[in-house]
Design a protein around this motif. Structure first.
Motif, PDB file in Angstrom:
ATOM      1  N   UNK A 177       0.839  -1.205   0.000  1.00  0.00           N
ATOM      2  CA  UNK A 177       0.000   0.000   0.000  1.00  0.00           C
ATOM      3  C   UNK A 177       0.871   1.251   0.000  1.00  0.00           C
ATOM      4  N   UNK A 178       1.893   1.277   0.884  1.00  0.00           N
ATOM      5  CA  UNK A 178       2.789   2.438   0.929  1.00  0.00           C
ATOM      6  C   UNK A 178       3.537   2.593  -0.391  1.00  0.00           C
ATOM      7  N   UNK A 179       3.906   1.478  -1.028  1.00  0.00           N
ATOM      8  CA  UNK A 179       4.703   1.559  -2.252  1.00  0.00           C
ATOM      9  C   UNK A 179       3.872   1.972  -3.463  1.00  0.00           C
ATOM     10  N   UNK A 180       2.594   1.565  -3.498  1.00  0.00           N
ATOM     11  CA  UNK A 180       1.815   1.694  -4.727  1.00  0.00           C
ATOM     12  C   UNK A 180       0.691   2.715  -4.685  1.00  0.00           C
ATOM     13  N   UNK A 181       0.308   3.199  -3.489  1.00  0.00           N
ATOM     14  CA  UNK A 181      -0.936   3.980  -3.471  1.00  0.00           C
ATOM     15  C   UNK A 181      -0.814   5.305  -4.204  1.00  0.00           C
ATOM     16  N   UNK A 182       0.411   5.801  -4.407  1.00  0.00           N
ATOM     17  CA  UNK A 182       0.528   7.031  -5.202  1.00  0.00           C
ATOM     18  C   UNK A 182       0.521   6.731  -6.692  1.00  0.00           C
ATOM     19  N   UNK A 183       1.166   5.630  -7.083  1.00  0.00           N
ATOM     20  CA  UNK A 183       1.235   5.282  -8.503  1.00  0.00           C
ATOM     21  C   UNK A 183      -0.114   4.771  -9.017  1.00  0.00           C
ATOM     22  N   UNK A 184      -0.824   4.033  -8.170  1.00  0.00           N
ATOM     23  CA  UNK A 184      -2.102   3.454  -8.590  1.00  0.00           C
ATOM     24  C   UNK A 184      -3.151   3.686  -7.505  1.00  0.00           C
ATOM     25  N   UNK A 185      -3.571   4.955  -7.303  1.00  0.00           N
ATOM     26  CA  UNK A 185      -4.520   5.235  -6.209  1.00  0.00           C
ATOM     27  C   UNK A 185      -5.859   4.514  -6.370  1.00  0.00           C
ATOM     28  N   UNK A 186      -6.239   4.173  -7.596  1.00  0.00           N
ATOM     29  CA  UNK A 186      -7.520   3.496  -7.785  1.00  0.00           C
ATOM     30  C   UNK A 186      -7.429   2.005  -7.459  1.00  0.00           C
ATOM     31  N   UNK A 187      -6.244   1.430  -7.616  1.00  0.00           N
ATOM     32  CA  UNK A 187      -6.100  -0.014  -7.425  1.00  0.00           C
ATOM     33  C   UNK A 187      -5.681  -0.326  -5.993  1.00  0.00           C
ATOM     34  N   UNK A 188      -4.593   0.334  -5.536  1.00  0.00           N
ATOM     35  CA  UNK A 188      -4.115   0.116  -4.169  1.00  0.00           C
ATOM     36  C   UNK A 188      -4.520   1.304  -3.308  1.00  0.00           C
ATOM     37  N   UNK A 189      -5.842   1.565  -3.213  1.00  0.00           N
ATOM     38  CA  UNK A 189      -6.345   2.776  -2.564  1.00  0.00           C
ATOM     39  C   UNK A 189      -6.339   2.722  -1.050  1.00  0.00           C
ATOM     40  N   UNK A 190      -6.301   1.527  -0.468  1.00  0.00           N
ATOM     41  CA  UNK A 190      -6.361   1.401   0.984  1.00  0.00           C
ATOM     42  C   UNK A 190      -5.736   0.064   1.368  1.00  0.00           C
ATOM     43  N   UNK A 191      -5.474  -0.111   2.660  1.00  0.00           N
ATOM     44  CA  UNK A 191      -4.882  -1.382   3.100  1.00  0.00           C
ATOM     45  C   UNK A 191      -5.835  -2.557   2.857  1.00  0.00           C
ATOM     46  N   UNK A 192      -7.148  -2.421   3.097  1.00  0.00           N
ATOM     47  CA  UNK A 192      -8.023  -3.547   2.748  1.00  0.00           C
ATOM     48  C   UNK A 192      -7.925  -3.938   1.270  1.00  0.00           C
ATOM     49  N   UNK A 193      -7.845  -2.945   0.374  1.00  0.00           N
ATOM     50  CA  UNK A 193      -7.640  -3.271  -1.047  1.00  0.00           C
ATOM     51  C   UNK A 193      -6.335  -4.046  -1.228  1.00  0.00           C
ATOM     52  N   UNK A 194      -5.271  -3.516  -0.597  1.00  0.00           N
ATOM     53  CA  UNK A 194      -3.962  -4.148  -0.725  1.00  0.00           C
ATOM     54  C   UNK A 194      -3.974  -5.564  -0.130  1.00  0.00           C
ATOM     55  N   UNK A 195      -4.839  -5.768   0.869  1.00  0.00           N
ATOM     56  CA  UNK A 195      -4.932  -7.095   1.494  1.00  0.00           C
ATOM     57  C   UNK A 195      -5.398  -8.149   0.485  1.00  0.00           C
ATOM     58  N   UNK A 196      -6.306  -7.757  -0.396  1.00  0.00           N
ATOM     59  CA  UNK A 196      -6.776  -8.673  -1.430  1.00  0.00           C
ATOM     60  C   UNK A 196      -5.618  -9.091  -2.336  1.00  0.00           C
ATOM     61  N   UNK A 197      -4.755  -8.114  -2.684  1.00  0.00           N
ATOM     62  CA  UNK A 197      -3.567  -8.445  -3.465  1.00  0.00           C
ATOM     63  C   UNK A 197      -2.639  -9.358  -2.674  1.00  0.00           C
ATOM     64  N   UNK A 198      -2.448  -9.039  -1.387  1.00  0.00           N
ATOM     65  CA  UNK A 198      -1.563  -9.854  -0.548  1.00  0.00           C
ATOM     66  C   UNK A 198      -2.045 -11.294  -0.498  1.00  0.00           C
ATOM     67  N   UNK A 199      -3.351 -11.472  -0.298  1.00  0.00           N
ATOM     68  CA  UNK A 199      -3.915 -12.819  -0.236  1.00  0.00           C
ATOM     69  C   UNK A 199      -3.634 -13.560  -1.539  1.00  0.00           C
ATOM     70  N   UNK A 200      -3.954 -12.928  -2.679  1.00  0.00           N
ATOM     71  CA  UNK A 200      -3.805 -13.586  -3.974  1.00  0.00           C
ATOM     72  C   UNK A 200      -2.338 -13.892  -4.266  1.00  0.00           C
ATOM     73  N   UNK A 201      -1.422 -13.071  -3.750  1.00  0.00           N
ATOM     74  CA  UNK A 201      -0.004 -13.275  -4.048  1.00  0.00           C
ATOM     75  C   UNK A 201       0.627 -14.273  -3.079  1.00  0.00           C
ATOM     76  N   UNK A 202       0.317 -14.127  -1.794  1.00  0.00           N
ATOM     77  CA  UNK A 202       0.929 -15.007  -0.791  1.00  0.00           C
ATOM     78  C   UNK A 202       0.469 -16.458  -0.975  1.00  0.00           C
ATOM     79  N   UNK A 203      -0.783 -16.634  -1.420  1.00  0.00           N
ATOM     80  CA  UNK A 203      -1.262 -17.994  -1.645  1.00  0.00           C
ATOM     81  C   UNK A 203      -0.940 -18.461  -3.063  1.00  0.00           C
TER      82      UNK A 203
END
Lengths: 244, 244, 244, 244
Positions: free
Chosen positions: B164-190
């Protein structure tokens, strides 16, 4: 020894506060939620700072009675706790917030500082003895894990170089450099497979196939190493006891 | 003991009815199929309710002869069965349908109520003793599994915060909040890797690489824990017997 | 016993012919390649039919000297071989082609008939004794594997039902029925993650997270079962011998 | 024996130079970086050639004192080292660059030649004894790994053939031939799942489901084989020693 009912209620409360903190740090980044409850998140933060600071001081105070520091003079026991992993985590959970409250300029973006509180999630590790056993088992296998990671690094470099050579003419915008290709290698070797970069040439797909199959081999290798390490622990018998 | 030929035919019939039910619940949600066979699905449902209700009553009746409840007075044996996992599953398979037929308003959407019948899939567990052994083996490893899950929770929170800290400026619509980023984390970690959210910045990709490799470590860790647990079971010898 | 040099050359030639066949069946489906070499693929096919038919007849002839059928009268040994897995594979590798040559109408599309020759890949299994050991080890674990598969079936049904209820209003075109949702469940639970179907609602994403984590658990469970089964084999000692 | 402090500093320097080389080879392919530091990459390359050449000659010189070649006459020891895996890697790390400097035309694209230097990553393997143990353990399991790979090859051919037959009419552009379908099979069986090719027909999705579940089975099989192999190593006791 087994904790009494008072200690268990105390632990339960702290776990609840940690979970509330994680939820708060997470939701505070959601704009609509943050704007709707402007005071709530501040209240949670101030209450948490007070509780976590008191908790840290209390642990620093009573650590002299802890079995691990029993034979040491009090000041050595306290330094021992303060420099232990859990002591450092407890400190890191409150220090940035306290410094900001004290007006010390940390030179960091406010948003970064707020999300830094996420380190409080590590406080949860205190409450699972099984997790501490897992971490201890992993530490004993450090060298093997470095070796397994080295195999990954070598595989990633070869995969990225090969796919870059195969694809950079067909897709100069996608596979434009080895660092770009490295992102594809990572996603493919770990079987994540986002699909944002996909080889189009026959050679690139052949390389892709080898990387995918190496990915399974990698999973199997790491898992085999972990599994044999845990099985080895079981053979030492004492494991099962510390596990519970 | 080994079931007689009558019991085996009876079991086979019940398995067939359960499978027909699963297919019916599934296909009923496909509009064209549901409209083409308006009566068929109702017939299957009513017949199933009758059979499953009779089956439940029969099991409640004969459970007094079951080895596990042999020494108990009949009413205690019946309560024991009714509160056992299989007894509760058998009840849950018919109760919602019976309540609707009896006119009791459950305050739920009809579509939700219909799909709730999917719980009947659990009735299949009765027919695989090996699966009951697996479940029993897992239950004994509860603490270890909680620890493994805790590691995942911690990794997910760190991954989501970092990306979220790394991407929220480059992609505010995609990584707009930590809950959004959590979905990415889940899909990537698993290692699922849908590809609907992909980091674009160099820092975000570095974090992504660490999360992907942690994903393999996570698979290896969980698998190592399961494998060593099952191997441990084998060492107790009695396992192989209950397994068959 | 160990095969002599003549048998090894013979085996090597047959493996080469099988590999040529696989490449031919594969490339024949590529239009430009098929049109460029119109005769080549027919020649490969006719030569292969002759060789595989002769090979089958030869094996049928000499099987009476095989250790497994040593004590049987010749006709029983030949039936024994013809009905063994390898005998059936050898027959299936040539029978469809022979029937077509003989003018027997099989009622199948020509393209389907041609690709049916892919069954010849199974002839490769004869040349790896280690693979036969793996297959034998798996067969002994049939019940456990049925149980593991049953757990998958139950998880898939629950995942599909849950995500269907959560998403069918937000994305009626994507999650329009439980069978549609089942495709998403499969791709997510097995961590394939195509990304063609992705939940958008918060509830759907929560369900997705649970399914993803269950996916890791599933891998761990299956792997643990396989690993403990193979370790068990090692303990019987005789395994290592038959493995080589 | 344990290396002295001088040897450790020497090793540390060489590891650092190897890592600098990997970073340089990687970054040199990024156009803006390469154009900004036109001299830097050349300097790194020339210095590396000198150091790696001297290192190779030094190792060739001192190898006669190595325990493995102790009993051999010097020239046999030197040939023994030159033909050992590490000797060949050390040679391959400098030979192409030396040949180019010597003006020997290699008939290769300059970019390919430059990225060939990536082979220097293999020099890192010298510094992890645990990795050498892993490689040795894998070599002993060669036959089993060939068998596991054979199972993959068979599964891939069947999956590609089946999905080609199911999908080539619905998606002639995507599943146009078996080689095309093989790419999908690879991505699905290894659970990478790019999502660039997805079956649309019901039959194709059923086949897809079977391939996905086979993918988990494949992971489990490979991992089980590795894990049992490593556990077997542990049983020989001497493993733990060579591991460290």
């Amino acid at each position: 020894g087994a904790p009494g009912p008072g200690a268990r209620i105390f632990d339960g409360l702290l776990v609840a506060i940690i979970v509330v903190n994680l939820v708060a740090v997470t939701l505070e980044t959601v704009q609509p939620v943050a704007q709707r409850f402007p005071v709530l998140f501040d209240v949670i933060e101030y209450v948490s700072i007070v509780i976590f600071t008191l908790e840290y001081l209390a642990r620093l105070w009573v650590c002299v009675e802890d079995g691990r520091y029993h034979d040491l003079p009090p000041w050595k026991a306290r330094i021992g706790f303060a420099l232990s992993p859990m002591g450092l985590i407890d400190l890191a959970a409150v220090l940035p917030s306290l410094l900001i409250l004290a007006g010390v300029p940390l030179g960091l973006d406010l948003r970064v500082l707020r999300t830094l509180r996420m380190v409080r999630v590590l406080k949860l590790t205190r409450y699972s003895r099984a997790m501490q056993s897992i971490v201890a088992a992993l530490q004993r296998e450090k060298r093997t894990m470095v070796a397994a990671l080295l195999i990954v690094v070598i595989a990633l470099h070869f995969a990225a170089t090969a796919v870059f050579l195969a694809e950079h003419k067909a897709q100069p915008d996608v596979f434009g450099s080895i660092p770009d290709a490295m992102w594809w290698s990572l996603a493919t070797l770990t079987t994540v497979g986002y699909g944002d970069m996909v080889p189009h040439t026959i050679l690139g797909k052949l390389i892709g196939g080898v990387v995918m199959l190496s990915g399974i081999g990698l999973f199997a290798l790491w898992t085999g190493l972990f599994a044999s390490s845990f099985v080895d622990e079981l053979r030492r018998r004492d494991f099962k006891v510390s596990w519970e």
